[in-house]
Design an enzyme around this catalytic site. Sequence first.
Site, short mmCIF file in Angstrom:
data_model
loop_
_atom_site.label_atom_id
_atom_site.label_comp_id
_atom_site.label_asym_id
_atom_site.label_seq_id
_atom_site.Cartn_x
_atom_site.Cartn_y
_atom_site.Cartn_z
N SER A 62 -8.99 -7.36 -0.10
CA SER A 62 -10.06 -6.38 0.07
C SER A 62 -11.26 -7.02 0.77
CB SER A 62 -10.42 -5.79 -1.29
OG SER A 62 -11.08 -4.57 -1.15
N ASP A 66 -2.59 2.71 -0.80
CA ASP A 66 -3.74 1.81 -0.81
C ASP A 66 -4.98 2.44 -0.17
OD1 ASP A 66 -5.34 -0.56 -0.71
OD2 ASP A 66 -3.53 -1.77 -0.41
N HIS A 114 -4.01 -0.21 -4.33
CA HIS A 114 -4.81 -1.34 -3.87
C HIS A 114 -4.60 -2.62 -4.69
CE1 HIS A 114 -7.92 -2.98 -1.36
NE2 HIS A 114 -8.81 -3.12 -2.33
#
Length: 294
Positions: A102, A240, A267
């Site tokens: 991320s 995601d 995610h």
Amino acid sequence: MKDVKEGFIPVAGGKVWYRITGTGPGIPLLLLHGGPGMKSSDSDPLQQLGAERPIIQYDQLGCGKSERPEDRSLWTVDRYVEELGQVIQALGLEEVHLLGHSWGTMLAASYLFTKPGGVRSVVFSGPALDAQRWERDQRAYLKQFPSQVRQTIEEHESQGTTDSEDYQEAMMAYYKTHMCRVDPWPNELSEDLEQLNPEVYNHMWGASEFTVTGTLKQFDATGRLTEIGIPALFTCGRYDEATPEATEHYASLVPDAEFHVFENSSHMPSIEEPEAYVETVREWVNRQEMKRGA
């Protein structure tokens, strides 16, 4: 797992906590956690690879077990890049694999743009390499939710009341679809989110995943991804926040990069599909070392 070493490293602005799991003979794998403002996962399944190679985690300054100075001037990409270099130097990592998740992919890319030596490969997990695209993708997802959820989120964001209970409930509906689909969430994930440093998150990102108002608002690495001259793997979950379309696009910009989707994840594939996640990373780093006879 035994062979765990913890400590603190002085970096620009304070001290950061680190943990090394395992003493395997392979090249160390250094993990860059998401956020900004989050922390390392105490039960990250990649620690299982410690028998094969050292697995290194650290909490970025302002996060987790690291010091939390209140100087907002520290919350910049450039300083976090400097910090990453200081961690690598302090731990004597002449060679290393990087894995960013991320926000950690923003950090990984920005670090690689400085052309450091010794990085053998990089994994971009759930990449957020274009802040404006991330915002557009989340808003497109949001349109698929019931009108009540959408209205609650939009109203509280416009009124600046994102700390309200109604807003938090609406966001949880979103998170359970696109952040982590395991039901119920493991306690550690809930606790990690509760420990998020809102000062860092709000300053760098904003009030929520949908609205980028912080210093990362204009972050866009796509124009420079061709500069990444090391083996790169891009991964995401089918559901995601880092959409498969966006992730595949980023991979297409890096010469010879590979792309992988975890079909039953959003995610957090490390939580949603831990065995597949570990095996994908294991196969990747092992293959990069075999190519060059590590």
